[in-house]
Design a protein around this motif. Structure first.
Motif, mmCIF file in Angstrom:
data_model
loop_
_atom_site.group_PDB
_atom_site.id
_atom_site.type_symbol
_atom_site.label_atom_id
_atom_site.label_comp_id
_atom_site.label_asym_id
_atom_site.label_seq_id
_atom_site.Cartn_x
_atom_site.Cartn_y
_atom_site.Cartn_z
ATOM 1 N N LEU A 276 0.144 -2.249 -65.994
ATOM 2 C CA LEU A 276 1.345 -2.126 -66.919
ATOM 3 C C LEU A 276 2.492 -2.781 -66.376
ATOM 4 N N THR A 277 2.450 -3.010 -65.132
ATOM 5 C CA THR A 277 3.724 -3.823 -64.507
ATOM 6 C C THR A 277 3.510 -5.110 -64.772
ATOM 7 N N ALA A 278 2.492 -5.562 -64.940
ATOM 8 C CA ALA A 278 2.520 -7.025 -65.538
ATOM 9 C C ALA A 278 3.136 -7.430 -66.881
ATOM 10 N N LEU A 279 3.368 -6.396 -67.631
ATOM 11 C CA LEU A 279 3.916 -6.059 -68.886
ATOM 12 C C LEU A 279 5.567 -6.303 -68.922
ATOM 13 N N PHE A 280 5.911 -5.893 -67.588
ATOM 14 C CA PHE A 280 7.586 -5.948 -67.827
ATOM 15 C C PHE A 280 7.950 -7.059 -66.555
ATOM 16 N N THR A 281 7.112 -8.106 -66.403
ATOM 17 C CA THR A 281 7.391 -9.069 -65.451
ATOM 18 C C THR A 281 8.044 -10.317 -66.034
ATOM 19 N N GLY A 282 8.756 -10.897 -65.547
ATOM 20 C CA GLY A 282 9.460 -12.380 -66.004
ATOM 21 C C GLY A 282 9.850 -11.934 -67.417
ATOM 22 N N GLY A 283 9.199 -13.099 -68.234
ATOM 23 C CA GLY A 283 9.914 -12.999 -69.525
ATOM 24 C C GLY A 283 9.342 -11.953 -70.603
ATOM 25 N N PHE A 284 8.414 -11.148 -70.258
ATOM 26 C CA PHE A 284 7.949 -10.152 -70.836
ATOM 27 C C PHE A 284 8.837 -8.845 -71.042
ATOM 28 N N ARG A 285 9.536 -8.746 -70.234
ATOM 29 C CA ARG A 285 10.688 -7.289 -70.052
ATOM 30 C C ARG A 285 11.012 -6.935 -71.343
ATOM 31 N N ARG A 286 12.031 -7.897 -71.863
ATOM 32 C CA ARG A 286 12.803 -7.459 -73.197
ATOM 33 C C ARG A 286 11.778 -7.296 -74.163
ATOM 34 N N THR A 287 10.773 -8.218 -74.364
ATOM 35 C CA THR A 287 9.928 -8.229 -75.570
ATOM 36 C C THR A 287 9.032 -6.828 -75.571
ATOM 37 N N THR A 288 8.544 -6.579 -74.357
ATOM 38 C CA THR A 288 7.599 -5.238 -74.326
ATOM 39 C C THR A 288 8.488 -3.980 -74.536
ATOM 40 N N THR A 289 9.687 -4.018 -73.908
ATOM 41 C CA THR A 289 10.624 -2.699 -74.194
ATOM 42 C C THR A 289 10.835 -2.810 -75.851
ATOM 43 N N ALA A 290 11.370 -3.718 -76.414
ATOM 44 C CA ALA A 290 11.490 -3.604 -78.016
ATOM 45 C C ALA A 290 10.249 -3.395 -78.784
ATOM 46 N N LEU A 291 9.063 -4.151 -78.254
ATOM 47 C CA LEU A 291 7.894 -3.901 -79.010
ATOM 48 C C LEU A 291 7.281 -2.317 -78.810
ATOM 49 N N TRP A 292 7.662 -1.972 -77.821
ATOM 50 C CA TRP A 292 7.340 -0.133 -77.600
ATOM 51 C C TRP A 292 8.108 0.430 -78.722
ATOM 52 N N ILE A 293 9.495 0.173 -78.514
ATOM 53 C CA ILE A 293 10.259 0.982 -79.597
ATOM 54 C C ILE A 293 9.712 0.828 -81.002
ATOM 55 N N ALA A 294 9.477 -0.464 -81.353
ATOM 56 C CA ALA A 294 9.102 -0.561 -82.711
ATOM 57 C C ALA A 294 7.969 0.037 -83.124
ATOM 58 N N PHE A 295 6.818 -0.052 -82.026
ATOM 59 C CA PHE A 295 5.633 0.788 -82.199
ATOM 60 C C PHE A 295 5.890 2.313 -82.585
#
Length: 479
Positions: A276-295
């Motif tokens: 799960l931490t790999a999903l919030f590293t580097g360029g993924f952080r903003r996109t992962t957060t917004a994607l989770w909210i959208a879901f």
């Protein structure tokens, strides 16, 4: 011995590739018995042949049953309330337990898919939700329903990320969004089948027969998948599987390439292993957060409708058959919405496609909130439910396609599973939001849906790793 030699050859090729020594690479590739195949590029750029489409078909079959079992309780609740002399609020904990199971099962299924295999995760999930759904047929109270629904939720949550990852990894990049959407479209197809089954079987044989049928079918399909479904070759290679086993799966991608017995996947060099931490590293952080909210805010209104729309309609004077048909129409619209949105993603990219259907779903819910629900307005209501299904389920399915695009192979199942799992938390809330909204009438019911989809629209707009239109990608690559 041959397998170790093939691995060594692949490692040499990868080392040479990193140093940019193209002359040596050419020599390795040109040697007839030492040809090294980049299965990442083969999967991404190869032909979408019949063997690959068969994988999509098998995964789609599992997702149809996921959609069926996911919604079947909503069709049965009005009859169960009458038989057991309970209130609709008594079913809120049972529904919530099912969604808790999905919330737990989705990320677990994603991680299992990345660690033990997409095939293992999918088969285990389908068997579990089938067996647990069948058990509801012999339940004698809401408490038992809640327990069995929790167990079914674990399987329902785990099936989708594994099926999505497997579908994505057997589909060329240019067809991937459409392929994932064709898989996701099977959720409303399953719900539509459930509505038709409920309308036909429930008046004649009672609600228990619904769970018998929707429980036995997944168990049978799990047995079929065990023998017919291949494992992802990208996954097998990443996990260090024997080259003979990798070659067997590569044969699905390309018959000739499977003869090599030496494979690499350059796309995932330097990518972290599943976590799960790999999903919030580097360029993924903003996109992962917004994607989770959208879901979260997309799945919440979907499950409000799945679980409570039949109860809303029967409370407004519609009979069980009409209420079941209304939800079937919602799902029917969703089938068209997923297909059209999948096409639109390829032509216009995920940002334009998802924002369009999410905006339309918000507007559609506002209209539903403004009209009276009665037998006189039945034709208009049914048409609007179908249109709302087109837009809302089209947006939901698109989020899975977007997630499959965002994350690379090593974390794809985990990434899709985590986003969908967070979305399932919205489903948990829907069990209580639905009963709250029903207490204030149909206007509040649909106003809640409009508010949630509006939040989804904003979250999708924030995501910065959207898939571009295929024409734009082609032009930028110089093809």
């Amino acid at each position: 011995m041959g397998g170790r030699v093939a691995v060594a050859q692949a490692e040499i090729f990868e080392s040479v590739y990193k140093r940019g020594r193209t002359n040596v690479t050419t020599q390795v590739l040109d040697a007839p018995q030492q040809r090294v195949i980049d299965i990442g590029s083969l999967a991404e750029e190869g032909t979408w042949n019949a063997s690959r489409k068969q994988v999509l078909l098998l995964c789609a079959l599992a997702i149809v049953l996921d959609g069926l079992d996911n919604q079947i309780l909503g069709f049965a609740i009005p009859s169960m309330i009458k038989e057991w002399s309970v209130t609709r609020s008594d079913f809120a904990p049972a529904l919530a337990l099912g969604f808790v199971g999905m919330t737990i099962g989705t990320p677990i299924g994603g991680v299992v898919g990345d660690w033990l295999g997409r095939k293992v995760a999918l088969i285990a999930s389908v068997f579990l939700f089938g067996a647990a759904t069948f058990a509801i047929a012999v339940a004698h109270g809401v408490g038992e329903v809640g327990l069995y629904r929790f167990l079914a939720g674990l399987g329902l949550g785990g099936a989708l990320p594994a099926a999505t990852a497997l579908t994505a990894e057997f589909t060329p990049r240019r067809n991937r969004s459409l392929s994932v959407m064709l898989g996701i479209v099977c959720i409303p197809i399953g719900g539509m089948i459930g509505g038709l089954i409920a309308a036909q079987l429930q008046p004649e044989y009672g609600w228990r027969m619904l769970f018998v049928v929707s429980g036995v079918l997944p168990v049978i399909v799990a047995a079929v998948l065990m023998f017919a479904l291949p494992e992802s070759p990208q996954y097998l290679l990443a996990r260090g599987a024997d080259m003979e086993r990798v070659a067997k799966s590569v044969r699905i991608l390309d018959q000739a390439a499977a003869a090599s017995k030496a494979f690499i996947d350059r796309r995932d060099v330097g990518v972290e292993r599943a976590s799960l931490t790999a999903l919030f590293t580097g360029g993924f952080r903003r996109t992962t957060t917004a994607l989770w909210i959208a879901f979260f805010f997309c799945l919440l209104p979907v499950y409000v409708l799945y679980a409570w729309a039949p109860t809303l309609l029967t409370g407004k004077g519609f009979d069980v058959q009409t209420a079941s048909f209304g939800l079937a129409l919602f799902n029917f619209g969703g089938v068209g919405g997923c297909i059209v949105t999948g096409w639109a993603i390829g032509r216009y990219g995920t940002r334009v496609a998802i924002l369009t259907v999410a905006g339309a779903a918000t507007f559609g819910a506002v209209i539903l909130a403004s009209i009276p629900l009665s037998t006189e307005t039945q034709p208009l209501l049914m048409a609007l439910l179908c249109i709302e299904g087109f837009c809302l389920l089209g947006a939901q399915g698109s989020l899975y396609a977007l997630a499959a695009h965002i994350y690379p192979t090593n974390v794809r199942s985990t990434g899709v599973g985590a986003a969908a799992g967070f979305g399932r938390a919205g489903a948990i809330v829907s069990a209580y939001i639905g009963t709250f909204a029903l207490n204030y009438g149909a206007t509040m019911f649909f106003a809640v849906i409009a508010f949630c989809v509006a939040i989804t629209f904003i979250a999708v707009a924030v995501i910065d790793m959207h898939q571009a239109a295929m024409k734009a990608e082609t032009a930028s690559s110089g093809i």
